[in-house]
Design a protein around this motif. Structure first.
Motif, PDB file in Angstrom:
ATOM      1  N   SER A  32      10.251  44.544  44.164  1.00  0.00           N
ATOM      2  CA  SER A  32      11.167  45.352  44.979  1.00  0.00           C
ATOM      3  C   SER A  32      12.604  44.845  44.887  1.00  0.00           C
ATOM      4  O   SER A  32      13.497  45.561  44.426  1.00  0.00           O
ATOM      5  N   ASP A  33      12.836  43.599  45.271  1.00  0.00           N
ATOM      6  CA  ASP A  33      14.209  43.081  45.367  1.00  0.00           C
ATOM      7  C   ASP A  33      14.882  42.967  43.995  1.00  0.00           C
ATOM      8  O   ASP A  33      15.987  43.475  43.789  1.00  0.00           O
ATOM      9  N   ILE A  34      14.220  42.301  43.098  1.00  0.00           N
ATOM     10  CA  ILE A  34      14.856  41.989  41.808  1.00  0.00           C
ATOM     11  C   ILE A  34      14.889  43.243  40.925  1.00  0.00           C
ATOM     12  O   ILE A  34      15.865  43.483  40.214  1.00  0.00           O
ATOM     13  N   GLY A  73      16.090  37.815  47.236  1.00  0.00           N
ATOM     14  CA  GLY A  73      14.801  38.266  47.765  1.00  0.00           C
ATOM     15  C   GLY A  73      13.642  37.442  47.244  1.00  0.00           C
ATOM     16  O   GLY A  73      13.810  36.598  46.368  1.00  0.00           O
ATOM     17  N   ASP A  74      12.477  37.725  47.804  1.00  0.00           N
ATOM     18  CA  ASP A  74      11.280  36.947  47.441  1.00  0.00           C
ATOM     19  C   ASP A  74      10.305  37.750  46.579  1.00  0.00           C
ATOM     20  O   ASP A  74       9.263  37.228  46.201  1.00  0.00           O
ATOM     21  N   THR A  75      10.625  39.027  46.309  1.00  0.00           N
ATOM     22  CA  THR A  75       9.660  39.865  45.589  1.00  0.00           C
ATOM     23  C   THR A  75      10.294  40.469  44.350  1.00  0.00           C
ATOM     24  O   THR A  75      11.286  41.204  44.457  1.00  0.00           O
ATOM     25  N   TYR A  76       9.721  40.147  43.219  1.00  0.00           N
ATOM     26  CA  TYR A  76      10.270  40.672  41.969  1.00  0.00           C
ATOM     27  C   TYR A  76      10.214  42.198  41.954  1.00  0.00           C
ATOM     28  O   TYR A  76      11.192  42.869  41.642  1.00  0.00           O
ATOM     29  N   PHE A 127      20.653  40.227  51.617  1.00  0.00           N
ATOM     30  CA  PHE A 127      19.425  39.458  51.801  1.00  0.00           C
ATOM     31  C   PHE A 127      18.257  40.382  52.106  1.00  0.00           C
ATOM     32  O   PHE A 127      18.348  41.240  52.991  1.00  0.00           O
ATOM     33  N   ASP A 128      17.153  40.171  51.416  1.00  0.00           N
ATOM     34  CA  ASP A 128      15.892  40.750  51.856  1.00  0.00           C
ATOM     35  C   ASP A 128      15.515  40.042  53.169  1.00  0.00           C
ATOM     36  O   ASP A 128      16.031  38.950  53.448  1.00  0.00           O
ATOM     37  N   LEU A 129      14.656  40.598  53.989  1.00  0.00           N
ATOM     38  CA  LEU A 129      14.294  39.944  55.257  1.00  0.00           C
ATOM     39  C   LEU A 129      12.884  39.330  55.224  1.00  0.00           C
ATOM     40  O   LEU A 129      12.745  38.117  55.284  1.00  0.00           O
ATOM     41  N   ASP A 130      11.843  40.170  55.096  1.00  0.00           N
ATOM     42  CA  ASP A 130      10.466  39.648  55.117  1.00  0.00           C
ATOM     43  C   ASP A 130      10.234  38.688  53.952  1.00  0.00           C
ATOM     44  O   ASP A 130      10.355  39.080  52.792  1.00  0.00           O
ATOM     45  N   GLY A 131       9.917  37.446  54.270  1.00  0.00           N
ATOM     46  CA  GLY A 131       9.632  36.464  53.222  1.00  0.00           C
ATOM     47  C   GLY A 131      10.882  35.800  52.661  1.00  0.00           C
ATOM     48  O   GLY A 131      10.780  34.875  51.854  1.00  0.00           O
ATOM     49  N   THR A 132      12.054  36.266  53.091  1.00  0.00           N
ATOM     50  CA  THR A 132      13.312  35.659  52.615  1.00  0.00           C
ATOM     51  C   THR A 132      14.077  35.034  53.784  1.00  0.00           C
ATOM     52  O   THR A 132      14.521  33.896  53.700  1.00  0.00           O
ATOM     53  N   ILE A 133      14.192  35.783  54.893  1.00  0.00           N
ATOM     54  CA  ILE A 133      14.842  35.256  56.103  1.00  0.00           C
ATOM     55  C   ILE A 133      13.792  34.850  57.135  1.00  0.00           C
ATOM     56  O   ILE A 133      13.938  33.864  57.836  1.00  0.00           O
TER      57      ILE A 133
HETATM   58 MG   LIG Z   1      10.502  40.243  51.016  1.00  0.00          MG
END
Ligand SMILES: [Mg+2]
Length: 252
Positions: free
Chosen positions: A214-216, A209-212, A11-17
């Motif tokens: 970085s996360d994706i 995650g919430d950010t293409y 899991f990403d944290l900022d914006g996801t958790i």
């Molecule tokens: Mg994030």
């Protein structure tokens, strides 16, 4: 996506958790859903201003059931990378917590002009003097590393904040040299380390995650499965999912 096609959920944290200091509704239930399904869980952040112990405390205070070993920050990954590659002579242009993360792994940093390598981390307390000192090292550094190069990140109430890229940019601009290594997402360094540790191939990992950018992108580069969460709906429909074998369609 079938549940048996992956073993690890990252899991990403900022914006996801969470957003700032507030947990996102449904996040905890989603984590528990994956735990009950027998998945290994990790939490990751490009944020290097907090040690992983502090992130763990933050998650614990929010009511997230987790272990310290499940928390991976870009600062921690940087320290592991430097330890593994015997990069002992590192100047840290970042927060005091990033220095502490190195010290906790037994790596002594060199905060003098003669340091051989430079690590840039997010530092909201950065001053012109700090930048000047880091520049002296950057001018002759064998390796310039950055925890990440994100332009922005979501803060309290989703307010857009300048990211670590606002710290790498002046160094790159002044030296006319790009960072040699980006430690955090979208680089795949943490996936490489986890694959080694878990003895699993990247396709057994699911990144949420919430950010293409970085996360994706990290997931795509490494060959992991990924879910970009829908910022409008987040975990809205994810609360009663214990008895199904397919992740509900709340995600993009
Ligand atoms: Mg994030």
């Amino acid at each position: 996506m079938e549940l048996d096609t992956f073993d690890v959920v990252l899991f990403d944290l900022d914006g996801t958790i969470y957003y700032g200091s507030k947990i996102i509704p449904g996040a905890n239930e989603t984590i528990e859903f994956f735990r009950k399904a027998g998945k290994k869980i990790y939490f990751t952040t490009n944020n290097s201003t907090k040690t992983r112990a502090q992130i763990y405390d933050k998650l614990f205070d929010m009511g997230v059931n987790c272990k310290l070993d499940e928390v991976l920050t870009s600062g921690y990954i940087a320290a592991i990378y430097c330890k593994k590659n015997k990069l002992n002579n590192v100047y840290i242009f970042g927060s005091s917590n990033l220095i502490q993360e190195f010290n906790e792994l037994g790596i002594t940093v060199n905060q003098n002009d003669d340091a051989e390598n430079l690590l840039i981390g997010y530092n909201p307390l950065m001053t012109y003097d700090d930048l000047t000192a880091a520049l002296q090292v950057a001018l002759h550094a064998k390796q310039i590393m950055a925890c990440n190069r994100e332009r922005t990140f979501p803060g309290e109430n989703s307010k857009l904040m300048p990211g670590c890229g606002a710290m790498t940019a002046p160094i790159e601009w002044c030296t006319q040299r790009e960072c040699d290594l980006i430690i955090g997402k979208p680089n795949t360094l943490m996936i490489d380390l986890l694959c080694d540790f878990e003895k699993l191939s990247p396709d057994r990992f699911l990144i949420i995650g919430d950010t293409y950018e970085s996360d994706i992108r990290m997931a795509d580069r490494a060959g992991c499965k990924s879910i970009l969460i829908d910022k409008e709906n987040l975990y809205k429909n994810c609360l009663n999912v214990n008895d199904i074998s397919i992740i509900p369609g709340v995600f993009n």
